[in-house]
Scaffold this motif. Structure first.
Motif, PDB file in Angstrom:
ATOM      1  N   MET A 169       0.845  -1.164   0.000  1.00 40.35           N
ATOM      2  CA  MET A 169       0.000   0.000   0.000  1.00 40.35           C
ATOM      3  C   MET A 169       0.898   1.238   0.000  1.00 40.35           C
ATOM      4  N   ILE A 170       0.479   2.266  -0.705  1.00 37.18           N
ATOM      5  CA  ILE A 170       1.180   3.545  -0.749  1.00 37.18           C
ATOM      6  C   ILE A 170       0.245   4.613  -0.193  1.00 37.18           C
ATOM      7  N   ASP A 171       0.757   5.363   0.777  1.00 36.74           N
ATOM      8  CA  ASP A 171       0.018   6.499   1.332  1.00 36.74           C
ATOM      9  C   ASP A 171       0.839   7.757   1.121  1.00 36.74           C
ATOM     10  N   ILE A 172       0.167   8.837   0.719  1.00 36.23           N
ATOM     11  CA  ILE A 172       0.814  10.134   0.589  1.00 36.23           C
ATOM     12  C   ILE A 172       0.782  10.791   1.965  1.00 36.23           C
ATOM     13  N   LEU A 173       1.960  11.214   2.448  1.00 36.48           N
ATOM     14  CA  LEU A 173       2.081  11.771   3.794  1.00 36.48           C
ATOM     15  C   LEU A 173       1.924  13.290   3.795  1.00 36.48           C
ATOM     16  N   PRO A 174       1.578  13.859   4.954  1.00 33.75           N
ATOM     17  CA  PRO A 174       1.322  15.305   5.046  1.00 33.75           C
ATOM     18  C   PRO A 174       2.542  16.180   4.768  1.00 33.75           C
ATOM     19  N   GLU A 175       3.743  15.631   4.793  1.00 33.69           N
ATOM     20  CA  GLU A 175       4.940  16.418   4.485  1.00 33.69           C
ATOM     21  C   GLU A 175       5.033  16.761   3.004  1.00 33.69           C
ATOM     22  N   THR A 176       4.139  16.209   2.199  1.00 35.29           N
ATOM     23  CA  THR A 176       4.091  16.510   0.770  1.00 35.29           C
ATOM     24  C   THR A 176       3.685  17.968   0.579  1.00 35.29           C
ATOM     25  N   GLU A 177       4.492  18.701  -0.197  1.00 33.41           N
ATOM     26  CA  GLU A 177       4.161  20.096  -0.524  1.00 33.41           C
ATOM     27  C   GLU A 177       5.032  20.560  -1.685  1.00 33.41           C
ATOM     28  N   GLY A 178       4.523  21.494  -2.444  1.00 31.26           N
ATOM     29  CA  GLY A 178       5.272  22.025  -3.576  1.00 31.26           C
ATOM     30  C   GLY A 178       5.733  20.922  -4.509  1.00 31.26           C
ATOM     31  N   SER A 179       7.034  20.897  -4.780  1.00 34.99           N
ATOM     32  CA  SER A 179       7.592  19.894  -5.692  1.00 34.99           C
ATOM     33  C   SER A 179       8.042  18.627  -4.964  1.00 34.99           C
ATOM     34  N   THR A 180       7.634  18.486  -3.716  1.00 37.56           N
ATOM     35  CA  THR A 180       8.054  17.348  -2.896  1.00 37.56           C
ATOM     36  C   THR A 180       6.903  16.395  -2.641  1.00 37.56           C
ATOM     37  N   LEU A 181       7.124  15.120  -2.950  1.00 36.90           N
ATOM     38  CA  LEU A 181       6.158  14.061  -2.677  1.00 36.90           C
ATOM     39  C   LEU A 181       6.761  13.138  -1.630  1.00 36.90           C
ATOM     40  N   VAL A 182       6.040  12.948  -0.532  1.00 36.59           N
ATOM     41  CA  VAL A 182       6.490  12.058   0.533  1.00 36.59           C
ATOM     42  C   VAL A 182       5.459  10.942   0.658  1.00 36.59           C
ATOM     43  N   ILE A 183       5.924   9.711   0.437  1.00 35.40           N
ATOM     44  CA  ILE A 183       5.012   8.576   0.495  1.00 35.40           C
ATOM     45  C   ILE A 183       5.524   7.541   1.486  1.00 35.40           C
ATOM     46  N   LYS A 184       4.592   6.773   2.014  1.00 35.61           N
ATOM     47  CA  LYS A 184       4.933   5.659   2.894  1.00 35.61           C
ATOM     48  C   LYS A 184       4.441   4.386   2.233  1.00 35.61           C
ATOM     49  N   ALA A 185       5.345   3.418   2.138  1.00 31.24           N
ATOM     50  CA  ALA A 185       5.016   2.125   1.551  1.00 31.24           C
ATOM     51  C   ALA A 185       4.942   1.089   2.660  1.00 31.24           C
ATOM     52  N   THR A 186       3.850   0.333   2.676  1.00 34.53           N
ATOM     53  CA  THR A 186       3.684  -0.738   3.646  1.00 34.53           C
ATOM     54  C   THR A 186       3.196  -1.987   2.927  1.00 34.53           C
ATOM     55  N   GLU A 187       3.431  -3.110   3.554  1.00 38.44           N
ATOM     56  CA  GLU A 187       3.002  -4.398   3.028  1.00 38.44           C
ATOM     57  C   GLU A 187       3.615  -4.635   1.642  1.00 38.44           C
ATOM     58  N   MET A 188       2.924  -5.306   0.769  1.00 40.23           N
ATOM     59  CA  MET A 188       3.414  -5.621  -0.578  1.00 40.23           C
ATOM     60  C   MET A 188       2.877  -4.577  -1.556  1.00 40.23           C
ATOM     61  N   LEU A 189       3.767  -3.882  -2.269  1.00 39.48           N
ATOM     62  CA  LEU A 189       3.336  -2.892  -3.249  1.00 39.48           C
ATOM     63  C   LEU A 189       2.852  -3.601  -4.505  1.00 39.48           C
ATOM     64  N   THR A 190       1.726  -3.112  -5.033  1.00 45.05           N
ATOM     65  CA  THR A 190       1.108  -3.721  -6.200  1.00 45.05           C
ATOM     66  C   THR A 190       1.120  -2.752  -7.383  1.00 45.05           C
ATOM     67  N   ALA A 191       0.845  -3.287  -8.568  1.00 48.21           N
ATOM     68  CA  ALA A 191       0.707  -2.431  -9.744  1.00 48.21           C
ATOM     69  C   ALA A 191      -0.414  -1.422  -9.524  1.00 48.21           C
ATOM     70  N   GLU A 192      -1.469  -1.829  -8.852  1.00 49.85           N
ATOM     71  CA  GLU A 192      -2.578  -0.910  -8.578  1.00 49.85           C
ATOM     72  C   GLU A 192      -2.120   0.265  -7.724  1.00 49.85           C
ATOM     73  N   ASP A 193      -1.235   0.031  -6.744  1.00 52.71           N
ATOM     74  CA  ASP A 193      -0.684   1.125  -5.936  1.00 52.71           C
ATOM     75  C   ASP A 193       0.005   2.156  -6.818  1.00 52.71           C
ATOM     76  N   TYR A 194       0.782   1.668  -7.783  1.00 53.09           N
ATOM     77  CA  TYR A 194       1.487   2.578  -8.681  1.00 53.09           C
ATOM     78  C   TYR A 194       0.520   3.288  -9.619  1.00 53.09           C
ATOM     79  N   GLU A 195      -0.414   2.550 -10.184  1.00 49.12           N
ATOM     80  CA  GLU A 195      -1.298   3.096 -11.207  1.00 49.12           C
ATOM     81  C   GLU A 195      -2.357   4.036 -10.645  1.00 49.12           C
ATOM     82  N   THR A 196      -2.759   3.857  -9.389  1.00 44.74           N
ATOM     83  CA  THR A 196      -3.822   4.701  -8.828  1.00 44.74           C
ATOM     84  C   THR A 196      -3.324   5.765  -7.862  1.00 44.74           C
ATOM     85  N   VAL A 197      -2.125   5.600  -7.300  1.00 46.40           N
ATOM     86  CA  VAL A 197      -1.636   6.573  -6.308  1.00 46.40           C
ATOM     87  C   VAL A 197      -0.327   7.217  -6.768  1.00 46.40           C
TER      88      VAL A 197
END
Length: 120
Positions: free
Chosen positions: A1-29
């Motif tokens: 699973m991919i979650d976008i974290l609150p530290e994301t701002e401007g040109s910065t993307l901060v994500i947290k990856a947990t468990e097994m990452l799937t193609a759907e995680d990439y394609e939808t988030v």
């Protein structure tokens, strides 16, 4: 699973990856968020926090990650890989040879320092 974290701002993307990452995680988030940042800002800063429950990537997710990285290899200014198993640091450093930006790895306890480095 991919979650976008609150530290994301401007040109910065901060994500947290947990468990097994799937193609759907990439394609939808991940890919839509990255595409939007690249369109708005050009070069981007990305932090990938690998949580304690991170298990790795499914084959489809690995393909999406590699394909996106190659297509946008000139669009990353900085990448911070935070935490995760020891093999992640090795693979991240190997992948950095195929990208233009700077990559740095951090321990999970260094999350704040990683974000500071990323945004500087």
């Amino acid at each position: 699973m991919i979650d976008i974290l609150p530290e994301t701002e401007g040109s910065t993307l901060v994500i947290k990856a947990t468990e097994m990452l799937t193609a759907e995680d990439y394609e939808t988030v991940f890919i839509p968020a990255m595409d939007e940042l690249i369109q708005r800002h050009g070069k981007v800063h990305v932090a990938l926090l690998l949580g304690e429950t991170f298990e790795g990537w499914e084959i489809g997710a690995m393909w999406d990650d590699a394909r996106f990285g190659i297509q946008h290899r000139n669009d990353f200014e900085k990448i911070a890989v935070i935490g995760g198993p020891n093999w992640v640091e090795w693979t991240a450093k190997l992948g950095a040879y195929f990208m233009e930006g700077h990559l740095q790895t951090f321990d999970e306890a260094e999350f704040s320092e990683a974000i500071t480095w990323l945004k500087a």
